[in-house]
Design an enzyme around this catalytic site. Structure first.
Site, PDB file in Angstrom:
ATOM      1  N   HIS A  67       0.824  -1.216   0.000  1.00  0.00           N
ATOM      2  CA  HIS A  67       0.000   0.000   0.000  1.00  0.00           C
ATOM      3  C   HIS A  67       0.857   1.266   0.000  1.00  0.00           C
ATOM      4  CE1 HIS A  67       0.122   1.062   4.405  1.00  0.00           C
ATOM      5  NE2 HIS A  67       0.180  -0.238   4.608  1.00  0.00           N
ATOM      6  N   ASP A 178       5.891   1.934   7.094  1.00  0.00           N
ATOM      7  CA  ASP A 178       4.640   1.199   6.855  1.00  0.00           C
ATOM      8  C   ASP A 178       3.836   1.996   5.841  1.00  0.00           C
ATOM      9  OD1 ASP A 178       2.158   0.032   6.896  1.00  0.00           O
ATOM     10  OD2 ASP A 178       1.679   0.614   8.936  1.00  0.00           O
ATOM     11  N   GLU A 207      -5.290   1.659   2.370  1.00  0.00           N
ATOM     12  CA  GLU A 207      -5.197   0.485   3.242  1.00  0.00           C
ATOM     13  C   GLU A 207      -5.457   0.863   4.684  1.00  0.00           C
ATOM     14  OE1 GLU A 207      -3.322  -2.533   5.924  1.00  0.00           O
ATOM     15  OE2 GLU A 207      -2.895  -0.410   5.771  1.00  0.00           O
ATOM     16  N   GLU A 208      -4.904   2.012   5.082  1.00  0.00           N
ATOM     17  CA  GLU A 208      -4.926   2.400   6.496  1.00  0.00           C
ATOM     18  C   GLU A 208      -6.310   2.794   7.005  1.00  0.00           C
ATOM     19  OE1 GLU A 208      -2.595   1.838   8.432  1.00  0.00           O
ATOM     20  OE2 GLU A 208      -0.663   1.991   7.414  1.00  0.00           O
ATOM     21  N   HIS A 318       3.396   3.073  13.040  1.00  0.00           N
ATOM     22  CA  HIS A 318       2.362   4.091  13.250  1.00  0.00           C
ATOM     23  C   HIS A 318       2.839   5.196  14.194  1.00  0.00           C
ATOM     24  CE1 HIS A 318      -1.385   1.885  11.478  1.00  0.00           C
ATOM     25  NE2 HIS A 318      -0.283   1.713  10.754  1.00  0.00           N
TER      26      HIS A 318
HETATM   27 ZN   LIG Z   1       0.733  -1.121   6.467  1.00  0.00          ZN
END
Ligand SMILES: [Zn+2]
Length: 349
Positions: A67, A178, A207-208, A318
């Site tokens: 992603h 990420d 995606e998130e 994150h």
């Molecule tokens: Zn991810």
């Protein structure tokens, strides 16, 4: 930096990490990827924003995805003095926000820096000192008058917490690793691999915020098999019990058997483990059942698409300062490269 590490280009990872692409606003990241994959195959984009690179022809039809989007924020209000209030986008721990650097994309697509402001300790009551700030108590300060702020920013502008990408010994640190590590690995694979079957490299959006782009992409491609490349939480940290640590730094790529959104088929799980073992690549099994990835959506698209997940263990995921062990990245590249090459003879589809 700039030198290559195994199959990995750290200079490109820096560019990917520092680019801004909050969910639903992935344009800048997509443009960067597009320039990197230009000339490698057939490139397309769909209406939700997923980017596709197709190489090779014939069966099996493979989809491998990562992603593009990152967690961030969206502007919800500008007050009388020009302070900016925000709504979070994606799964933040809001306690990481106070005093961070922020970066925003203004109305004209220009980047703008700021800080996350909060009440300093000098003027907090004892009671206030004991509690973490809520996101509703925080604001962005971009160092401009209200008039200047209104000229540049409006409701709907997006941004995220910013940190410069750094190479610190055995690790790299940066924002949005990420899943820009996944994006990097896909780009490097596309450059390195010569396949005689249809391989679709897919850079997904949103995606998130709920795996939204991946379902669209899987439906469009209708692959025989899908692999998702992710960054996943490393829990080898003080205060984390071993049994609640999904992965550890330094043990190589993490292969998923089950997370919150998928139970990986035993055949795909065994295949990935076998490829690692046969090629002497260190790997680890991600402990169930933490997190979820695009595979959670892909495997239940159409009449079901067999899907596997390979992840790079990432500390402080994150947050604006995510740490990845360079050797893990290198081993993940190797596992993915060998896995892709061996899919036609795997009997998996
Ligand atoms: Zn991810």
């Amino acid at each position: 930096m700039g030198e290559r590490l195994g199959g990995i280009n750290l200079h490109l990872l820096k560019k990917l990490s520092e680019e801004i692409g909050v969910s639903g606003h992935e344009d800048l990241v997509r443009n960067l990827i597009r320039s990197e994959i230009d000339g490698l195959g057939e490139i397309e984009q769909d209406s939700i924003g997923n980017l596709y690179l197709k190489v090779g022809e014939g069966h099996p039809r493979v989809m491998i995805s990562a992603h593009m989007d990152e967690i961030g924020f969206i502007v919800k209000h500008i007050d009388k003095k020009g302070f900016i209030r925000i709504e979070l986008v994606g799964g933040w721990d809001p306690r990481v926000f106070p005093s961070q650097r922020a970066i925003l994309i203004d109305k004209n697509g220009e980047k703008l820096e700021g800080v996350v402001g909060s009440k300093p300790p000098h003027i907090q009551s004892r009671k206030e000192m004991e509690k973490a700030f809520k996101i509703s108590e925080l604001f962005l300060d971009i160092g401009m008058s209200k008039e200047e702020v209104l000229e540049r920013i409006e409701i709907g502008c997006t941004g995220t917490l910013y940190s410069e990408f750094r190479d610190i010994g055995d690790f790299v640190v940066g924002k949005a690793l990420d899943d820009r590590v996944g994006v990097l690995l896909l780009i490097e694979l596309a450059k390195a691999i010569d396949v005689d079957f249809e391989t679709n490299f897919v850079f997904t959006v949103q995606e998130e915020v709920g795996l939204r782009g991946a379902g669209v992409a899987a439906y469009r491609i209708n692959p025989d098999i899908a692999l998702v490349v992710e960054a996943t939480a490393a829990g080898d940290l003080p205060g984390v019990r071993e049994e609640e640590s999904p992965t550890s730094i330094g043990l190589g790529p993490a292969i998923t058997i089950m997370d919150k959104r998928i139970i990986v088929s035993p055949e795909i799980f065994s295949f990935l483990k076998r490829v690692a073992e046969e090629n002497n690549i260190d790997y680890q099994i991600k402990k169930p059942a933490y997190g979820g990835t695009d595979a959670g959506r892909i495997h239940i698209t159409r009449s079901g698409i067999p899907s596997g997940i390979v992840s790079v263990p990432t500390r402080y995921i994150h947050s604006p300062n995510q740490l990845v062990y360079k050797k893990d990245l290198e081993r993940t590249f190797e596992l993915l490269k060998f896995s892709l090459e061996e899919i036609p003879s795997s009997g998996l589809y």
